[in-house]
Design a protein around this motif. Sequence first.
Motif, mmCIF file in Angstrom:
data_model
loop_
_atom_site.group_PDB
_atom_site.id
_atom_site.type_symbol
_atom_site.label_atom_id
_atom_site.label_comp_id
_atom_site.label_asym_id
_atom_site.label_seq_id
_atom_site.Cartn_x
_atom_site.Cartn_y
_atom_site.Cartn_z
ATOM 1 N N ALA A 99 0.949 -1.232 -0.153
ATOM 2 C CA ALA A 99 0.127 0.026 -0.056
ATOM 3 C C ALA A 99 0.780 1.339 -0.118
ATOM 4 C CB ALA A 99 -0.926 -0.172 1.187
ATOM 5 N N THR A 100 0.268 2.425 -0.539
ATOM 6 C CA THR A 100 1.023 3.747 -0.685
ATOM 7 C C THR A 100 0.570 4.558 0.645
ATOM 8 O OG1 THR A 100 -0.858 4.514 -1.917
ATOM 9 C CG2 THR A 100 1.527 3.674 -3.018
ATOM 10 N N ASP A 101 -0.820 4.026 1.133
ATOM 11 C CA ASP A 101 -1.272 4.547 2.229
ATOM 12 C C ASP A 101 -1.834 3.461 3.330
ATOM 13 O OD1 ASP A 101 -1.345 7.914 1.466
ATOM 14 O OD2 ASP A 101 -1.724 6.534 -0.154
ATOM 15 N N LEU A 102 -1.944 4.011 4.539
ATOM 16 C CA LEU A 102 -2.318 2.993 5.519
ATOM 17 C C LEU A 102 -2.957 3.926 6.565
ATOM 18 C CD1 LEU A 102 0.384 0.297 6.422
ATOM 19 C CD2 LEU A 102 -1.616 -0.220 4.996
ATOM 20 N N ARG A 103 -4.330 3.614 6.803
ATOM 21 C CA ARG A 103 -5.138 4.227 7.752
ATOM 22 C C ARG A 103 -5.715 3.250 8.806
ATOM 23 N NH1 ARG A 103 -6.628 9.114 5.643
ATOM 24 N NH2 ARG A 103 -6.193 9.444 3.543
ATOM 25 N N LEU A 104 -5.234 3.722 10.088
ATOM 26 C CA LEU A 104 -5.592 2.486 11.277
ATOM 27 C C LEU A 104 -6.285 3.151 12.394
ATOM 28 C CD1 LEU A 104 -1.764 1.568 11.383
ATOM 29 C CD2 LEU A 104 -3.546 0.353 9.940
ATOM 30 N N TRP A 105 -7.120 2.210 13.036
ATOM 31 C CA TRP A 105 -7.724 2.716 14.059
ATOM 32 C C TRP A 105 -7.608 1.780 15.147
ATOM 33 C CZ3 TRP A 105 -9.659 5.560 17.802
ATOM 34 C CH2 TRP A 105 -10.596 4.969 18.674
ATOM 35 N N ASP A 106 -7.188 1.932 16.302
ATOM 36 C CA ASP A 106 -7.464 0.982 17.256
ATOM 37 C C ASP A 106 -7.834 1.720 18.914
ATOM 38 O OD1 ASP A 106 -6.877 -1.243 19.303
ATOM 39 O OD2 ASP A 106 -5.388 -2.013 17.923
ATOM 40 N N PHE A 207 -15.498 1.965 18.895
ATOM 41 C CA PHE A 207 -15.349 0.922 19.882
ATOM 42 C C PHE A 207 -15.848 -0.571 19.745
ATOM 43 C CE2 PHE A 207 -16.264 4.648 23.132
ATOM 44 C CZ PHE A 207 -15.060 5.216 22.717
ATOM 45 N N LEU A 208 -16.365 -0.733 18.617
ATOM 46 C CA LEU A 208 -16.725 -2.036 18.115
ATOM 47 C C LEU A 208 -15.374 -2.820 17.642
ATOM 48 C CD1 LEU A 208 -19.981 -1.348 16.262
ATOM 49 C CD2 LEU A 208 -19.908 -2.136 18.547
ATOM 50 N N GLY A 209 -14.435 -2.278 17.470
ATOM 51 C CA GLY A 209 -13.287 -2.904 17.040
ATOM 52 C C GLY A 209 -12.466 -2.441 16.179
ATOM 53 N N ALA A 210 -11.166 -2.534 16.384
ATOM 54 C CA ALA A 210 -10.001 -1.904 15.550
ATOM 55 C C ALA A 210 -10.141 -2.320 13.925
ATOM 56 C CB ALA A 210 -8.510 -2.691 15.969
ATOM 57 N N PHE A 211 -9.523 -1.315 13.247
ATOM 58 C CA PHE A 211 -9.494 -1.698 11.931
ATOM 59 C C PHE A 211 -8.587 -1.214 10.979
ATOM 60 C CE2 PHE A 211 -12.320 1.696 12.060
ATOM 61 C CZ PHE A 211 -12.105 2.591 11.065
ATOM 62 N N GLY A 212 -8.112 -1.370 9.904
ATOM 63 C CA GLY A 212 -7.049 -0.779 8.864
ATOM 64 C C GLY A 212 -7.607 -0.624 7.469
ATOM 65 N N ILE A 213 -7.236 0.237 6.835
ATOM 66 C CA ILE A 213 -7.471 0.558 5.263
ATOM 67 C C ILE A 213 -6.287 0.801 4.640
ATOM 68 C CG2 ILE A 213 -8.818 1.697 3.901
ATOM 69 C CD1 ILE A 213 -10.560 2.765 6.265
ATOM 70 N N ALA A 214 -6.242 -0.281 3.486
ATOM 71 C CA ALA A 214 -4.959 0.018 2.403
ATOM 72 C C ALA A 214 -5.555 0.855 1.343
ATOM 73 C CB ALA A 214 -4.472 -1.277 2.258
ATOM 74 N N GLY A 218 -4.203 7.062 -3.234
ATOM 75 C CA GLY A 218 -5.383 7.798 -2.712
ATOM 76 C C GLY A 218 -6.878 6.854 -2.975
ATOM 77 N N SER A 219 -6.737 5.563 -3.547
ATOM 78 C CA SER A 219 -7.775 4.632 -3.743
ATOM 79 C C SER A 219 -7.892 3.835 -2.543
ATOM 80 C CB SER A 219 -7.972 4.113 -5.044
ATOM 81 O OG SER A 219 -9.016 3.427 -5.210
ATOM 82 N N ALA A 220 -8.947 3.760 -1.830
ATOM 83 C CA ALA A 220 -9.127 2.682 -0.668
ATOM 84 C C ALA A 220 -9.641 1.464 -1.544
ATOM 85 C CB ALA A 220 -9.835 2.949 0.342
ATOM 86 N N TYR A 221 -8.877 0.267 -1.215
ATOM 87 C CA TYR A 221 -9.260 -1.082 -1.980
ATOM 88 C C TYR A 221 -9.384 -2.198 -1.049
ATOM 89 C CZ TYR A 221 -4.179 -2.250 -1.805
ATOM 90 O OH TYR A 221 -2.990 -2.400 -1.408
ATOM 91 N N THR A 222 -8.656 -2.206 0.233
ATOM 92 C CA THR A 222 -8.734 -3.303 0.982
ATOM 93 C C THR A 222 -8.690 -2.984 2.378
ATOM 94 O OG1 THR A 222 -7.363 -4.532 -0.579
ATOM 95 C CG2 THR A 222 -7.487 -5.537 1.633
ATOM 96 N N GLY A 223 -9.538 -3.599 3.289
ATOM 97 C CA GLY A 223 -9.539 -3.553 4.732
ATOM 98 C C GLY A 223 -9.222 -4.586 5.613
ATOM 99 N N TYR A 224 -9.173 -4.260 6.966
ATOM 100 C CA TYR A 224 -8.823 -5.444 7.771
ATOM 101 C C TYR A 224 -9.564 -5.168 9.201
ATOM 102 C CZ TYR A 224 -6.849 -9.306 10.777
ATOM 103 O OH TYR A 224 -6.751 -10.293 11.586
#
Length: 272
Positions: A99-106, A207-214, A218-224
């Motif tokens: 990925a060129t960009d990662l967006r994370l939340w925990d 608060f329902l859970g952590a996640f990440g976006i790849a 600039g185009s989001a295409y996969t998440g965890y």
Amino acid sequence: MVDIDPQSSGAARFSYELRRHRLRAGMTQEQFGRRVGYSESLIGMVETCRRIPTEGLAQLCDQVFGLDGVMHGLYLDAWPPLPPVPEHFRDWAAEELRATDLRLWDPLLVPGLFQTQAYARTLFEDDPGITAEMIETRLAGRMQRKNALSRDDPPMVWALVDEGVLHRPIGSPAVMREQMESLAGMSRLPRITIQIVPYGSRAAAGFLGAFGIAEMRGSAYTGYVETQPQGRTVDDRATITRLRTLHDTLRGEAHAQTLSLKMIEEAVRRWI
């Protein structure tokens, strides 16, 4: 014929170059397939990004076209070797490397990409039924994931962390102090932004859970998404769009990067 933009991704670059070299060699897909021991249809799917090639095919491409490791190098750029992670996490580990960009939340823990060895070891040791061998394997995988942040073109990372993470004891005070020092150091890196979502924010949905976006350019295409007993990688557009919206909402509730860094530095001094 399918137009492939070689600049869109490493996989697209491999497909584009395979087709370019095959045509320059004057071979049809069928002829090239016979040379490397693959079917015409498989070669067609690789050239149109509908099938991931094997490393062996990449090496055969170099042999047939008389290239000095060019195609193998493109293969490793697009599909770098994965760290030793659980099977359910392999797809996401690959995206962290591409990925060129990662967006994370925990909302509960320091994100895995930022965890110190001692912090991660404590988490693994608390997993019921885990063996010493499993701990070492998982620990090695988690530490190797950090390679994504030190490659030649590291991704831009926007990480959101709940304020409670700074105060939740994981291991001893020494473990927490080391983790907070490491987190502060990460926050100072030019391509990493870490923002703290304060206690008083309207972040209940997160608060329902952590996640990440790849993202790729600039185009989001996969998440965890983290779930029990194990997380999962998602790629349907509706889910990705919802995760991106949630991340934007949480970021709107977060403190600015400079204030967030001060909060992390205060946490360092608190854990003595």
